[in-house]
Design an enzyme around this catalytic site. Sequence first.
Site, mmCIF file in Angstrom:
data_model
loop_
_atom_site.group_PDB
_atom_site.id
_atom_site.type_symbol
_atom_site.label_atom_id
_atom_site.label_comp_id
_atom_site.label_asym_id
_atom_site.label_seq_id
_atom_site.Cartn_x
_atom_site.Cartn_y
_atom_site.Cartn_z
ATOM 1 N N HIS A 127 0.815 -1.218 0.000
ATOM 2 C CA HIS A 127 0.000 0.000 0.000
ATOM 3 C C HIS A 127 0.848 1.269 0.000
ATOM 4 O O HIS A 127 0.339 2.351 -0.273
ATOM 5 C CB HIS A 127 -0.993 -0.001 1.174
ATOM 6 N N ASP A 163 0.122 -7.662 1.489
ATOM 7 C CA ASP A 163 0.527 -6.259 1.570
ATOM 8 C C ASP A 163 2.042 -6.105 1.546
ATOM 9 O O ASP A 163 2.620 -5.340 2.312
ATOM 10 C CB ASP A 163 -0.051 -5.592 2.824
ATOM 11 N N SER A 239 4.696 2.688 7.642
ATOM 12 C CA SER A 239 4.375 1.515 6.834
ATOM 13 C C SER A 239 5.562 1.070 5.998
ATOM 14 O O SER A 239 6.196 1.885 5.311
ATOM 15 C CB SER A 239 3.199 1.818 5.902
#
Length: 516
Positions: A127, A163, A239
């Site tokens: 992402h 992910d 992230s």
Amino acid sequence: MRYAYAITSALLIGGAAATMTLQQPLGAQTPQNPVGMQAAAPRPGAPLSFAELTARLQPAVVNISTTQRVPVQTGNPFAGTPFEDFFGQFGGRRGQGQGGQPATRPAQSLGSGFIISADGYVVTNNHVIAAGTQGAVVEEIRVTLPDRREFVAKLIGRDPESDLALLKIDATGLPFVRFGDSTETRVGDWVLAIGNPFGLGGSVSAGIVSALHRSTGANGSAAYDRYIQTDAAINRGNSGGPMFDLNGNVVGINSSIFSPTGGNVGIGFAIPAEIAKPIIDTLRRGEEVERGYLGVGIQPVTPDIAGSLGLQRNRGELVSRVEPGEGAERGGIQVGDVIVEVNNQEVTPDNTLSFIVANLPVGTRVPIELIRDGRRRTVTVTVGKRPSAEELAGFNADENADPLGSGNPENEAAAANALGLQLTPLTPRIARDLRLNANERGMVIVSVDPSSDAAAKGLRRGLVIQSVNQRPVTTDAEVSAIVAEARRAGRDNVLLYVHSPRERQSIYIAVELSDS
């Protein structure tokens, strides 16, 4: 005060570049001497400082940014009125820019990553490098090293379900880190997170492992929803950054946070290395990530379901759907089976059926132990290939429509007051109105007592009860007889197999019996 809690990805997205404060590297490493391997584990107890470990690891942690074009809706205030065309003559057409092309605006995203080889392979979250909104286009991915060198990165491969993404930059002699063994990670162990929160590059936070095998729903994939939870400060922009153990090995990839505010509240989640490393290795080889698939819909054996079936709690998962032609059907698995063991691995809340099967090689034949009608039996199933998320997505009918239509259905009859439900047989006409096959059988819910457990469990008008305690039902008398039998057996609830024509899904729901 009430808070709306949400699981959010730890990614910062905005229209302008953020200021980055980076640390200078301490020198390049060689493949024989990766960053972190020189760090000796501190003595038991709280370390006096993380400074030495941080200095060794920080050079391998990078900032990742994307440049995107995001579609813009210009907005016509006269849309749907006689003035709509008039407004358009003056450049007010929705979503159009110069020359009639769709109007877009630039946007950037900021995240983190880490180098896993001296020749420039970089790991991050999918992402972080994916388009932020529907219709957006990623034009460029850039990797910024702690010494402020910037590289345009090539996307080697991505796996949206886990992910994860793998990038490559054109550089050599880079410092890098290695994956550790997250299966050895314990609740209470110290961990170190390094990343790019809010665009502040090179930020370090320390904490402990708060929990293991967490399921959050953040990824939408139960097969890989198995996170390490930590109280190390993780915020938007972290992230894709690494979570290190005290030996300097990557035991997790920071991915999401649980927060009422969007900022750190001491609950962050990381993808374990045991899941990430095999996927990254597959992407690095240029291969497609394959997952095992049985072709079943499953649901946990909750305490009330276990009580209605007389089963052991916290063990096994209930089959609510069997896909035609897939391995489960060919192997003899049926709706209502409780799968308790796959390939000699017990199915538990921490070791789910989805996780076990997803990690089995496609094409292998495995023994599956299940409980059917109170008896244990073993079947052998060939593991198939899991379809994509798009292929698995179901069709949703019009949510505003009353599936029973207007007026009272034919042959309406009151049934099973102990369940708090008014039921009617599923006739061919009702089946047609519900968009079901004419040969479908069951009992349709006409109304639900709002004070009943059935209402609390979400049962509503238009749902179809296909079985009670795993026995097909087509009349009130059959439902009442099964309810009476459950009472005589001293059970407080019965297990309903409920089909939703709207969602085209079926699940088991245990409903408590009322005293009436």
